[in-house]
Design a protein around this motif. Sequence first.
Motif, short mmCIF file in Angstrom:
data_model
loop_
_atom_site.label_atom_id
_atom_site.label_comp_id
_atom_site.label_asym_id
_atom_site.label_seq_id
_atom_site.Cartn_x
_atom_site.Cartn_y
_atom_site.Cartn_z
N SER A 93 25.36 44.35 -11.43
CA SER A 93 25.60 44.83 -12.79
C SER A 93 25.69 43.62 -13.70
N GLN A 125 27.36 42.40 -17.60
CA GLN A 125 28.20 42.73 -18.75
C GLN A 125 27.87 41.80 -19.91
N TYR A 132 29.85 40.35 -23.38
CA TYR A 132 31.14 40.20 -24.04
C TYR A 132 30.94 39.51 -25.39
N PRO A 154 37.53 37.01 -24.17
CA PRO A 154 36.31 37.81 -24.35
C PRO A 154 36.64 39.30 -24.30
N LEU A 201 34.91 43.06 -23.69
CA LEU A 201 33.74 43.71 -23.11
C LEU A 201 33.04 44.59 -24.14
N THR A 219 28.47 47.41 -20.10
CA THR A 219 28.07 47.12 -18.72
C THR A 219 26.77 47.86 -18.44
N LEU A 225 28.66 36.35 -24.64
CA LEU A 225 28.55 35.92 -23.25
C LEU A 225 28.01 37.05 -22.39
N ASN A 247 33.43 41.15 -6.63
CA ASN A 247 33.46 41.28 -8.09
C ASN A 247 33.49 39.93 -8.75
N GLN A 248 32.87 38.96 -8.10
CA GLN A 248 32.77 37.65 -8.72
C GLN A 248 31.79 37.72 -9.87
N PHE A 249 32.21 37.21 -11.03
CA PHE A 249 31.34 37.18 -12.20
C PHE A 249 30.76 35.79 -12.37
N PHE A 253 29.15 33.70 -15.39
CA PHE A 253 28.99 33.78 -16.83
C PHE A 253 27.78 33.01 -17.32
N GLY A 254 27.16 33.56 -18.34
CA GLY A 254 26.07 32.87 -18.99
C GLY A 254 26.58 31.67 -19.78
#
Lengths: 110, 115
Positions: A31, A33, A35, A43, A45, A48, A88, A96-98, A100-101
């Motif tokens: 998935s 997201q 932000y 941040p 949200l 998603t 972001l 559930n590790q994100f 980030f851009g």
Amino acid sequence: TQLLEQSPQFLSIQEGENLTVYCNSSSVFSSLQWYRQEPGEGPVLLVTVVTGGEVKKLKRLTFQFGDARKDSSLHITAAQPGDTGLYLCAGAARGNQFYFGTGTSLTVIP
Amino acid sequence: GAVVSQHPSWVICKSGTSVKIECRSLDFQATTMFWYRQFPKQSLMLMATSNEGSKATYEQGVEKDKFLINHASLTLSTLTVTSAHPEDSSFYICRPEGLANYGYTFGSGTRLTVV
């Protein structure tokens, strides 16, 4: 490291203009997201997206998830000064590790 | 949505002192806590991940003895910056996650300035 590159890094536009922010990766995400973050705050949200090819609209904001779930875009129509902020993207991989851009700093000039 | 409280929102400290930052999940049990730091107009960089009752896992390049993380309960995690130096000045943000929360809610952040 699953790197998410955002472009452009900085964007300054006049009120009323349209813009698109891109979020690209060579990795597949379960998935993604988007932000928005304002100075001195965490941040918040926006959306998603989960399914490849999915398009979601949030008022003047349109989000799209790439068919291969490796990239995404955010399009803002008729930008307003209140849209100013750091945008972001974040991809969710295993667990559930994100990831980030790199971020896009948007300034909308009245 | 999930409610996350981070405190303090800003702090100024002298070099060599320690600063503790708290992150509380007010309406759910946070089994996992992510701590990030962020420089101006840049993205979030993950510092460490902790699970309640166990030691934190630190990202490469993050000194575990300098950034002490305690996740002693399901509603509270703390990050202590020890022997702070000016280069530690940054924006620190927490992101709790639990069974009833997918971790999309961030703390409001703590602006640390070391002088």
